[in-house]
Design a protein around this motif. Structure first.
Motif, PDB file in Angstrom:
ATOM      1  N   ILE A   1      39.023  38.130  39.979  1.00 25.27           N
ATOM      2  CA  ILE A   1      37.981  39.031  40.479  1.00 25.27           C
ATOM      3  C   ILE A   1      38.454  40.479  40.411  1.00 25.27           C
ATOM      4  CG2 ILE A   1      36.625  39.717  42.500  1.00 25.27           C
ATOM      5  CD1 ILE A   1      36.659  36.783  43.370  1.00 25.27           C
ATOM      6  N   VAL A   2      39.679  40.728  40.864  1.00 22.31           N
ATOM      7  CA  VAL A   2      40.216  42.097  40.887  1.00 22.31           C
ATOM      8  C   VAL A   2      40.319  42.649  39.477  1.00 22.31           C
ATOM      9  CG1 VAL A   2      42.252  43.503  41.399  1.00 22.31           C
ATOM     10  CG2 VAL A   2      41.442  41.816  43.072  1.00 22.31           C
ATOM     11  N   THR A   3      40.910  41.891  38.564  1.00 21.48           N
ATOM     12  CA  THR A   3      41.100  42.395  37.202  1.00 21.48           C
ATOM     13  C   THR A   3      39.768  42.551  36.471  1.00 21.48           C
ATOM     14  OG1 THR A   3      41.504  40.126  36.418  1.00 21.48           O
ATOM     15  CG2 THR A   3      43.423  41.440  37.021  1.00 21.48           C
ATOM     16  N   SER A   4      38.810  41.682  36.771  1.00 26.51           N
ATOM     17  CA  SER A   4      37.487  41.808  36.143  1.00 26.51           C
ATOM     18  C   SER A   4      36.799  43.095  36.592  1.00 26.51           C
ATOM     19  CB  SER A   4      36.618  40.603  36.507  1.00 26.51           C
ATOM     20  OG  SER A   4      37.155  39.410  36.001  1.00 26.51           O
ATOM     21  N   MET A   5      36.835  43.361  37.887  1.00 29.42           N
ATOM     22  CA  MET A   5      36.124  44.525  38.415  1.00 29.42           C
ATOM     23  C   MET A   5      36.774  45.827  37.973  1.00 29.42           C
ATOM     24  SD  MET A   5      34.967  43.242  42.224  1.00 29.42           S
ATOM     25  CE  MET A   5      34.126  44.791  42.567  1.00 29.42           C
ATOM     26  N   ILE A   6      38.103  45.890  38.039  1.00 26.49           N
ATOM     27  CA  ILE A   6      38.779  47.136  37.654  1.00 26.49           C
ATOM     28  C   ILE A   6      38.556  47.439  36.182  1.00 26.49           C
ATOM     29  CG2 ILE A   6      41.050  48.205  37.340  1.00 26.49           C
ATOM     30  CD1 ILE A   6      41.928  46.950  39.930  1.00 26.49           C
ATOM     31  N   SER A   7      38.631  46.426  35.335  1.00 23.14           N
ATOM     32  CA  SER A   7      38.478  46.658  33.895  1.00 23.14           C
ATOM     33  C   SER A   7      37.093  47.196  33.560  1.00 23.14           C
ATOM     34  CB  SER A   7      38.757  45.361  33.126  1.00 23.14           C
ATOM     35  OG  SER A   7      37.852  44.340  33.514  1.00 23.14           O
ATOM     36  N   ILE A   8      36.049  46.634  34.157  1.00 23.21           N
ATOM     37  CA  ILE A   8      34.703  47.109  33.831  1.00 23.21           C
ATOM     38  C   ILE A   8      34.402  48.431  34.528  1.00 23.21           C
ATOM     39  CG2 ILE A   8      33.369  45.987  35.656  1.00 23.21           C
ATOM     40  CD1 ILE A   8      32.496  46.050  31.901  1.00 23.21           C
ATOM     41  N   LEU A   9      34.994  48.663  35.698  1.00 15.24           N
ATOM     42  CA  LEU A   9      34.820  49.946  36.384  1.00 15.24           C
ATOM     43  C   LEU A   9      35.370  51.097  35.549  1.00 15.24           C
ATOM     44  CD1 LEU A   9      35.758  49.087  40.090  1.00 15.24           C
ATOM     45  CD2 LEU A   9      33.529  49.902  39.275  1.00 15.24           C
ATOM     46  N   TYR A  10      36.456  50.836  34.846  1.00 19.05           N
ATOM     47  CA  TYR A  10      37.072  51.896  34.041  1.00 19.05           C
ATOM     48  C   TYR A  10      36.097  52.426  32.995  1.00 19.05           C
ATOM     49  CZ  TYR A  10      40.216  54.294  30.857  1.00 19.05           C
ATOM     50  OH  TYR A  10      40.809  55.229  30.046  1.00 19.05           O
ATOM     51  N   TYR A  11      35.336  51.528  32.372  1.00 19.65           N
ATOM     52  CA  TYR A  11      34.391  51.976  31.346  1.00 19.65           C
ATOM     53  C   TYR A  11      33.052  52.385  31.942  1.00 19.65           C
ATOM     54  CZ  TYR A  11      37.881  50.408  28.136  1.00 19.65           C
ATOM     55  OH  TYR A  11      39.069  50.275  27.465  1.00 19.65           O
ATOM     56  N   GLY A  12      32.726  51.850  33.103  1.00 18.82           N
ATOM     57  CA  GLY A  12      31.505  52.292  33.758  1.00 18.82           C
ATOM     58  C   GLY A  12      31.599  53.747  34.203  1.00 18.82           C
ATOM     59  N   PHE A  13      32.807  54.177  34.598  1.00 18.52           N
ATOM     60  CA  PHE A  13      33.016  55.547  35.082  1.00 18.52           C
ATOM     61  C   PHE A  13      34.116  56.232  34.271  1.00 18.52           C
ATOM     62  CE2 PHE A  13      31.546  53.102  38.830  1.00 18.52           C
ATOM     63  CZ  PHE A  13      30.396  53.812  39.105  1.00 18.52           C
ATOM     64  N   TYR A  14      34.080  56.044  32.946  1.00 17.71           N
ATOM     65  CA  TYR A  14      35.153  56.580  32.097  1.00 17.71           C
ATOM     66  C   TYR A  14      35.213  58.108  32.133  1.00 17.71           C
ATOM     67  CZ  TYR A  14      31.516  57.549  28.591  1.00 17.71           C
ATOM     68  OH  TYR A  14      30.397  58.021  27.936  1.00 17.71           O
ATOM     69  N   ASP A  15      34.089  58.756  32.455  1.00 14.85           N
ATOM     70  CA  ASP A  15      34.083  60.224  32.486  1.00 14.85           C
ATOM     71  C   ASP A  15      33.985  60.766  33.910  1.00 14.85           C
ATOM     72  OD1 ASP A  15      31.575  59.232  32.857  1.00 14.85           O
ATOM     73  OD2 ASP A  15      30.552  60.609  31.490  1.00 14.85           O
ATOM     74  N   THR A  16      34.069  59.906  34.911  1.00 15.87           N
ATOM     75  CA  THR A  16      34.082  60.339  36.310  1.00 15.87           C
ATOM     76  C   THR A  16      35.203  59.605  37.043  1.00 15.87           C
ATOM     77  OG1 THR A  16      32.364  58.691  36.739  1.00 15.87           O
ATOM     78  CG2 THR A  16      31.648  60.996  36.504  1.00 15.87           C
ATOM     79  N   PRO A  17      36.432  60.064  36.875  1.00 15.08           N
ATOM     80  CA  PRO A  17      37.595  59.370  37.453  1.00 15.08           C
ATOM     81  C   PRO A  17      37.504  59.179  38.966  1.00 15.08           C
ATOM     82  CG  PRO A  17      38.288  61.068  35.902  1.00 15.08           C
ATOM     83  CD  PRO A  17      36.822  61.250  36.109  1.00 15.08           C
ATOM     84  N   TYR A  18      36.807  60.094  39.651  1.00 14.47           N
ATOM     85  CA  TYR A  18      36.732  59.978  41.104  1.00 14.47           C
ATOM     86  C   TYR A  18      36.103  58.648  41.513  1.00 14.47           C
ATOM     87  CZ  TYR A  18      34.945  60.581  45.832  1.00 14.47           C
ATOM     88  OH  TYR A  18      34.655  60.400  47.157  1.00 14.47           O
ATOM     89  N   PHE A  19      34.966  58.303  40.893  1.00 12.37           N
ATOM     90  CA  PHE A  19      34.300  57.048  41.221  1.00 12.37           C
ATOM     91  C   PHE A  19      35.153  55.842  40.832  1.00 12.37           C
ATOM     92  CE2 PHE A  19      30.124  59.481  40.892  1.00 12.37           C
ATOM     93  CZ  PHE A  19      29.941  59.513  42.266  1.00 12.37           C
ATOM     94  N   PHE A  20      35.811  55.943  39.679  1.00  9.17           N
ATOM     95  CA  PHE A  20      36.664  54.833  39.247  1.00  9.17           C
ATOM     96  C   PHE A  20      37.792  54.586  40.246  1.00  9.17           C
ATOM     97  CE2 PHE A  20      40.698  53.743  37.034  1.00  9.17           C
ATOM     98  CZ  PHE A  20      40.417  52.411  36.795  1.00  9.17           C
ATOM     99  N   HIS A  21      38.456  55.661  40.668  1.00  5.44           N
ATOM    100  CA  HIS A  21      39.563  55.511  41.609  1.00  5.44           C
ATOM    101  C   HIS A  21      39.067  55.024  42.973  1.00  5.44           C
ATOM    102  CE1 HIS A  21      41.778  58.607  38.949  1.00  5.44           C
ATOM    103  NE2 HIS A  21      42.202  57.389  38.673  1.00  5.44           N
ATOM    104  N   LEU A  22      37.911  55.491  43.405  1.00  2.00           N
ATOM    105  CA  LEU A  22      37.371  55.097  44.694  1.00  2.00           C
ATOM    106  C   LEU A  22      37.068  53.592  44.717  1.00  2.00           C
ATOM    107  CD1 LEU A  22      36.131  55.617  47.498  1.00  2.00           C
ATOM    108  CD2 LEU A  22      33.967  56.163  46.312  1.00  2.00           C
TER     109      LEU A  22
END
Length: 327
Positions: free
Chosen positions: A175-196
């Motif tokens: 679950i963790v690796t699935s969510m982080i991997s897709i979050l990276y591309y969902g917010f590839y140009d907004t690092p703040y949201f990705f890190h949050l």
């Protein structure tokens, strides 16, 4: 020596009678005894395997989990060797073992040859390989831990409990690796949201991993809280989607995270878990799905389909992100 002598057997060994025998006769006789011993040993091993397959009524209480499955159980072995031997004959855990072992090894293989399966763009970096490999590593961990648990669960109560903990830990890792991997591309140009959202995901993962491994939290009185925590973990995936829709709009968010594949993934996870919880289809026809087609097997297959859906969506999200970057 004369050839008129006789050969006798005592305690399974060939001995020479008072009359002498030729060396050739002695060698042939002993080779025959050794061959017979080897044959008996093989037959005995096969017989022991058949004996370990038993009925629900003959199981110790700790092995009784699904009363709708009647036959095909591997009875408590107290032997890792016997558990390993169970890989080579059919029982009611065989499908559970191989339905996760084979895809797990495939995930590892794809991780090792990632450079050949990931489309390369001028903007592709090490981080891209890391994010995609992160998911593959998570899938490998989850599937192999699950396969190992179903292989070794017949060993003893202690091993079954410990293996079940690792099985749950594998789910958390996936679950963790699935969510982080897709979050990276969902917010590839907004690092703040990705890190949050990645931080929230990791914290939930640590919490769920803790309650999965710690004996204190696995007790009956903690069961409602443990279930609630896992439900909250799953629902936490809704917030980044809603944030993306608010920030980028529905159409762009749909493409960024390949929402159709993520929804497909969620459907198979949830529907598979539902069938498993309801013990369907074996509930409606007890004993008919002992070896093939019971709910746990269906759940395993659906987990693999869901993981594939995520992987397909992840690669598509990666390609979409880089197509936007090079425009």
């Amino acid at each position: 020596m004369t050839s008129s002598s006789r050969l006798q057997k005592r305690n399974g060994e060939t001995i020479v009678s008072s009359s002498a025998v030729t060396e050739e006769e002695y060698t042939i006789a002993n080779d025959g005894v050794k061959s017979n011993k080897k044959l008996v040993k093989i037959i005995g091993r096969f017989t022991r395997q058949l004996i370990t397959i038993t009925h629900w009524d003959d199981l110790p209480d700790w092995q009784k989990d699904n009363e709708h499955i009647h036959e095909g159980y591997v009875k408590e072995t107290n032997s890792f060797i016997n558990c390993f031997e169970s890989l080579f004959f059919l029982h009611n855990e065989s499908v559970n073992i191989y339905s996760h072992m084979v895809p797990g090894l495939c995930a590892l293989f794809m991780l090792l040859i990632d450079i050949n399966i990931i489309k390369k763009f001028p903007t592709t970096t090490f981080v891209d390989y890391f994010m995609i490999d992160l998911f593959l590593a998570g899938a490998f961990s989850c599937l192999i831990l699950s396969s190992a648990f179903h292989t070794l669960k017949s060993h003893s109560l202690f091993v079954a409990i410990y293996g079940n903990k690792l099985d749950y830990l594998g789910i958390v890792i996936l679950i963790v690796t699935s969510m982080i991997s897709i979050l990276y591309y969902g917010f590839y140009d907004t690092p703040y949201f990705f890190h949050l959202f990645s931080t929230i995901t990791i914290l939930f993962g640590i919490a769920c991993g803790t309650v999965s491994l710690a004996n204190k939290f696995r007790s009956r009185e903690w069961r409602p809280y443990r279930a609630t925590l896992f439900v909250c973990f799953g629902l936490s995936a809704v917030f980044p989607v809603l944030t993306g829709i608010w920030y980028y709009g529905l159409e762009d968010t749909f493409k960024r995270i390949q929402l159709k594949w993520i929804v497909t993934e969620g459907f198979f996870y949830i529907f598979g878990a539902f069938l498993y919880a309801m013990r369907y289809p074996e509930r409606i026809c007890p004993g008919a799905f002992d070896l093939w087609g019971h709910s746990h097997q269906i759940f395993h297959v659906f987990v693999v389909i869901a993981a594939y859906s995520h992987f397909h969506g992840l690669l598509s999200a990666y390609e979409y992100a880089h197509e936007m970057l090079i425009k």
